[in-house]
Write a protein that holds these residues in place. Structure first.
Motif, PDB file in Angstrom:
ATOM      1  N   GLN A  27     -11.110 -20.011  11.607  1.00  0.00           N
ATOM      2  CA  GLN A  27     -10.267 -19.374  10.591  1.00  0.00           C
ATOM      3  C   GLN A  27      -9.053 -18.718  11.250  1.00  0.00           C
ATOM      4  O   GLN A  27      -9.086 -18.362  12.427  1.00  0.00           O
ATOM      5  N   GLU A  28      -8.017 -18.583  10.436  1.00  0.00           N
ATOM      6  CA  GLU A  28      -6.814 -17.922  10.931  1.00  0.00           C
ATOM      7  C   GLU A  28      -6.961 -16.415  10.748  1.00  0.00           C
ATOM      8  O   GLU A  28      -7.222 -15.955   9.639  1.00  0.00           O
ATOM      9  N   ASP A  69      -5.305 -14.025   2.120  1.00  0.00           N
ATOM     10  CA  ASP A  69      -6.323 -14.151   1.069  1.00  0.00           C
ATOM     11  C   ASP A  69      -7.245 -12.946   1.073  1.00  0.00           C
ATOM     12  O   ASP A  69      -7.754 -12.533   0.038  1.00  0.00           O
ATOM     13  N   CYS A  70      -7.483 -12.419   2.251  1.00  0.00           N
ATOM     14  CA  CYS A  70      -8.499 -11.372   2.379  1.00  0.00           C
ATOM     15  C   CYS A  70      -8.096 -10.409   3.494  1.00  0.00           C
ATOM     16  O   CYS A  70      -7.722 -10.851   4.582  1.00  0.00           O
ATOM     17  N   LYS A  95      -5.597  -9.800  -2.987  1.00  0.00           N
ATOM     18  CA  LYS A  95      -6.680 -10.314  -3.838  1.00  0.00           C
ATOM     19  C   LYS A  95      -8.048  -9.776  -3.449  1.00  0.00           C
ATOM     20  O   LYS A  95      -8.836  -9.363  -4.285  1.00  0.00           O
ATOM     21  N   LYS A  96      -8.347  -9.817  -2.169  1.00  0.00           N
ATOM     22  CA  LYS A  96      -9.683  -9.399  -1.753  1.00  0.00           C
ATOM     23  C   LYS A  96      -9.582  -8.377  -0.613  1.00  0.00           C
ATOM     24  O   LYS A  96      -9.031  -8.678   0.443  1.00  0.00           O
ATOM     25  N   ILE A  97     -10.113  -7.178  -0.875  1.00  0.00           N
ATOM     26  CA  ILE A  97     -10.087  -6.122   0.143  1.00  0.00           C
ATOM     27  C   ILE A  97     -11.523  -5.734   0.484  1.00  0.00           C
ATOM     28  O   ILE A  97     -12.333  -5.425  -0.395  1.00  0.00           O
ATOM     29  N   ILE A  98     -11.818  -5.759   1.776  1.00  0.00           N
ATOM     30  CA  ILE A  98     -13.134  -5.349   2.265  1.00  0.00           C
ATOM     31  C   ILE A  98     -12.893  -4.135   3.155  1.00  0.00           C
ATOM     32  O   ILE A  98     -11.948  -4.126   3.942  1.00  0.00           O
ATOM     33  N   ALA A  99     -13.702  -3.091   3.011  1.00  0.00           N
ATOM     34  CA  ALA A  99     -13.467  -1.911   3.840  1.00  0.00           C
ATOM     35  C   ALA A  99     -14.755  -1.299   4.332  1.00  0.00           C
ATOM     36  O   ALA A  99     -15.786  -1.349   3.667  1.00  0.00           O
ATOM     37  N   LYS A 100     -14.648  -0.730   5.522  1.00  0.00           N
ATOM     38  CA  LYS A 100     -15.798  -0.069   6.131  1.00  0.00           C
ATOM     39  C   LYS A 100     -15.788   1.407   5.733  1.00  0.00           C
ATOM     40  O   LYS A 100     -14.756   2.068   5.795  1.00  0.00           O
ATOM     41  N   ALA A 101     -16.960   1.908   5.336  1.00  0.00           N
ATOM     42  CA  ALA A 101     -17.083   3.329   5.004  1.00  0.00           C
ATOM     43  C   ALA A 101     -17.930   4.003   6.075  1.00  0.00           C
ATOM     44  O   ALA A 101     -18.918   3.433   6.535  1.00  0.00           O
ATOM     45  N   THR A 102     -17.533   5.218   6.440  1.00  0.00           N
ATOM     46  CA  THR A 102     -18.324   5.911   7.465  1.00  0.00           C
ATOM     47  C   THR A 102     -19.262   6.941   6.853  1.00  0.00           C
ATOM     48  O   THR A 102     -20.098   7.509   7.533  1.00  0.00           O
ATOM     49  N   SER A 103     -19.082   7.215   5.549  1.00  0.00           N
ATOM     50  CA  SER A 103     -19.991   8.143   4.884  1.00  0.00           C
ATOM     51  C   SER A 103     -20.072   7.750   3.415  1.00  0.00           C
ATOM     52  O   SER A 103     -19.275   6.936   2.928  1.00  0.00           O
ATOM     53  N   LYS A 104     -21.016   8.357   2.717  1.00  0.00           N
ATOM     54  CA  LYS A 104     -21.189   8.052   1.306  1.00  0.00           C
ATOM     55  C   LYS A 104     -19.927   8.436   0.518  1.00  0.00           C
ATOM     56  O   LYS A 104     -19.458   7.691  -0.334  1.00  0.00           O
ATOM     57  N   ARG A 105     -19.370   9.602   0.835  1.00  0.00           N
ATOM     58  CA  ARG A 105     -18.174  10.054   0.086  1.00  0.00           C
ATOM     59  C   ARG A 105     -16.980   9.151   0.361  1.00  0.00           C
ATOM     60  O   ARG A 105     -16.208   8.827  -0.527  1.00  0.00           O
ATOM     61  N   HIS A 106     -16.829   8.760   1.606  1.00  0.00           N
ATOM     62  CA  HIS A 106     -15.766   7.818   1.958  1.00  0.00           C
ATOM     63  C   HIS A 106     -15.936   6.533   1.133  1.00  0.00           C
ATOM     64  O   HIS A 106     -14.985   6.040   0.518  1.00  0.00           O
TER      65      HIS A 106
END
Ligand code: ADP
Length: 218
Positions: A27-28, A69-70, A95-106
């Motif tokens: 993948q690119e 795309d993502c 279109k597509k956003i993926i994110a890492k959370a470090t806590s529940k509130r985040h």
């Protein structure tokens, strides 16, 4: 395989391992980090890289971020940067956003902004480790709902050479065997007369608790 365009923002351990796997699969991948050293360390695992502050709209626009795309936001400790970056991406119509959370509130904030997939790497990995300990014969699983899993389970030794009818797994363990993986082939909806063989992998559906009991059998 179709080539997709991915941008990974934040090239720490998490971001770099995502980039590495995607890039390895052909993948690119554009890798972005504010820190020069992080970019250098990840260079072998991306198609392109850039040193940039992702909280600045101009910087993202000059990288052509709207063509991706993502976009994966793998900024961890700096919650403010993570949130600002996600808001910017959302406003730019990614279109597509993926994110890492470090806590529940985040994570809750990310969900409110409208991230498509919020990931809690440490919590999820901890759960996986605990599940593996509870179900030693389990090879892989997918959560289907709050209570139900689909799991690949190594055939318990005492079931070798017996057929599904006599084993009566559904009635005895409340677990449905929907397929058998045997020497790389898959037998879908196996017949009750199917004799099970050593090294068969059962593809099963059930509640997590029932599956945990089933996959702890000797
Ligand atoms: P991990 O636990 O996955 O190693 P870190 O939080 O240590 O995660 O790493 C996150 C990365 O995100 C770091 O390399 C950091 O330089 C980068 N980063 C932080 N803020 C920004 C920002 N505003 N723009 C781009 N990259 C950023």
């Amino acid at each position: 395989m179709a080539r997709n365009q991915y941008a990974v923002i934040g090239l720490g351990r998490f971001g770099t391992s995502i980039a590495r796997r995607l890039h390895g699969a052909g993948q690119e991948v554009l890798g972005i980090d504010i820190n020069e050293e992080s970019v250098e360390n990840a260079e072998a695992y991306v198609t392109d890289s850039a040193i940039a502050d992702s909280t600045e709209e101009k910087a993202l626009m000059s990288l052509g971020i709207t063509n991706f795309d993502c976009v994966i936001v793998a900024i961890g400790d700096d919650i403010q940067s993570s949130i600002l970056t996600v808001m910017l991406l959302k406003n730019l119509g990614i279109k597509k956003i993926i994110a890492k959370a470090t806590s529940k509130r985040h994570g809750q904030v990310l969900d409110t902004i409208g991230v498509d997939w919020t990931i809690y790497p440490e919590r999820d990995m901890g759960e996986r480790v605990a599940n593996q300990l509870l179900s030693p014969n389990m090879l892989n699983y997918i959560e289907l709902s709050k209570d139900y899993n689909l799991e690949e389970i190594m055939l318990p030794k005492k079931m070798i050479g017996r057929n599904l009818r006599e084993l009566d797994i559904r009635a005895r363990f409340k677990v449905s065997v929907i397929a058998i993986i045997r020497s790389g082939d898959i037998i879908i909806s196996p017949s009750p007369d199917e004799f099970l063989q050593e090294e068969d992998i059962l593809v099963t559906i059930g509640t997590r608790n029932d599956l945990a009991k089933f996959s702890s059998l000797e």
